[in-house]
Design a protein around this motif. Sequence first.
Motif, PDB file in Angstrom:
ATOM      1  N   SER A 175      -4.144   2.203   1.027  1.00 14.36           N
ATOM      2  CA  SER A 175      -4.973   1.057   0.645  1.00 14.36           C
ATOM      3  C   SER A 175      -5.037   0.901  -0.878  1.00 14.36           C
ATOM      4  CB  SER A 175      -6.379   1.210   1.230  1.00 14.36           C
ATOM      5  OG  SER A 175      -6.986   2.409   0.772  1.00 14.36           O
ATOM      6  N   GLN A 221      -2.458  -4.326   2.885  1.00 13.24           N
ATOM      7  CA  GLN A 221      -2.292  -2.965   3.382  1.00 13.24           C
ATOM      8  C   GLN A 221      -1.217  -2.882   4.461  1.00 13.24           C
ATOM      9  OE1 GLN A 221      -5.933  -0.785   3.891  1.00 13.24           O
ATOM     10  NE2 GLN A 221      -5.044   0.656   5.344  1.00 13.24           N
ATOM     11  N   ALA A 244      -1.718  -0.430  -2.124  1.00 12.48           N
ATOM     12  CA  ALA A 244      -1.577  -1.858  -1.823  1.00 12.48           C
ATOM     13  C   ALA A 244      -2.374  -2.700  -2.810  1.00 12.48           C
ATOM     14  CB  ALA A 244      -2.031  -2.130  -0.394  1.00 12.48           C
ATOM     15  N   GLU A 245      -3.587  -2.245  -3.102  1.00 15.46           N
ATOM     16  CA  GLU A 245      -4.437  -2.970  -4.062  1.00 15.46           C
ATOM     17  C   GLU A 245      -3.810  -2.992  -5.449  1.00 15.46           C
ATOM     18  OE1 GLU A 245      -8.985  -2.643  -5.910  1.00 15.46           O
ATOM     19  OE2 GLU A 245      -8.379  -1.399  -4.211  1.00 15.46           O
ATOM     20  N   SER A 281       2.067  -0.484   4.405  1.00 13.95           N
ATOM     21  CA  SER A 281       2.399   0.401   5.530  1.00 13.95           C
ATOM     22  C   SER A 281       3.826   0.154   6.000  1.00 13.95           C
ATOM     23  CB  SER A 281       1.417   0.183   6.683  1.00 13.95           C
ATOM     24  OG  SER A 281       0.098   0.535   6.305  1.00 13.95           O
TER      25      SER A 281
END
Length: 312
Positions: free
Chosen positions: A30, A40, A33-34, A44
């Motif tokens: 997470s 997210q 991704a941010e 993945s």
Amino acid sequence: MNPTDLKMIQQCDLNLLLSLAILIEEQSVSKSAERLDISQPAMSQNLKKLRAIFDDPLFIKQGQGIKATSKALRLYNPLTEWLQLSDQLISQSPFDPMESHGVIRIAFMDDLTQTMIPMILNKILTSAPNVELEFVQKPRDVFSLLESGEIDIAAAGTDTPPANIYGRHITTDNYCAAYSLNHPLAKIKQPSLEQIFAYDTAEYSASNLVETEVNQLALQNQLQRKITFASGSFQVLLQGLLAAKHVGFLPQRVLTSDKWKGQFKGTVLNELPQLDSTLYWHARVHKDPLVQWFKNQCLSVANALKQQGYIG
């Protein structure tokens, strides 16, 4: 470049390699991704593709996050070198601290702050006048603040950091039991451990090493340590010791420093090991030119102080 190499590169989305580097640094899908401003599920999916490319899990679950495998960790240095070369190729401009703007958030042990910061500030004012420093009071565990990005660099006792945190040695210190010249122990030429622990002691609550060693020393000698004063500020701790009620456990260099010389006596505790201090920073800023420049200034100041005998 031969045809085989070209074909391999064509088949690999180079953005995946960037994702892999960020995943190793953040140890979290997470957060990665941010940081890359993607969803997210997309991160993945990138991880799934990377596992297929390298034929390795690359990460395993650990608590709320993930932990890099040994293969992923071996890939990290080549990845960061590639990213740095790519950045240089695109920007084609060397780092100039005089032209840099930004804020560097740091957490230092108070005694090192007192010794090093005046020299570091002088370097900032002359070489990087547009850079701001934000000081954060050092917590017992600096790694969590480095992990979260709340601080960029920290000086703390040497401990085993997570794989995504770098460190460089600063000092090695001998510790002593320290007390005011008006404390009853000051009248004894060489107090024993029994005599030292018979008095109330002060605790530097921001320390993650020396206080643990002191507690173990008391237990090993079947002595009871009575802590009746604690502070996360080293300066408050020293001022408290001047009241002549408590014994504190300090680096020997503090007692000979210009500010505190002649205000304390100390008994060297040979039973305590020498303790190292380390400069730490997170992998996410390992290639940040401003943070790296500042880190190098800190190490330069530490080396200068060593040569002058101010730190060990």
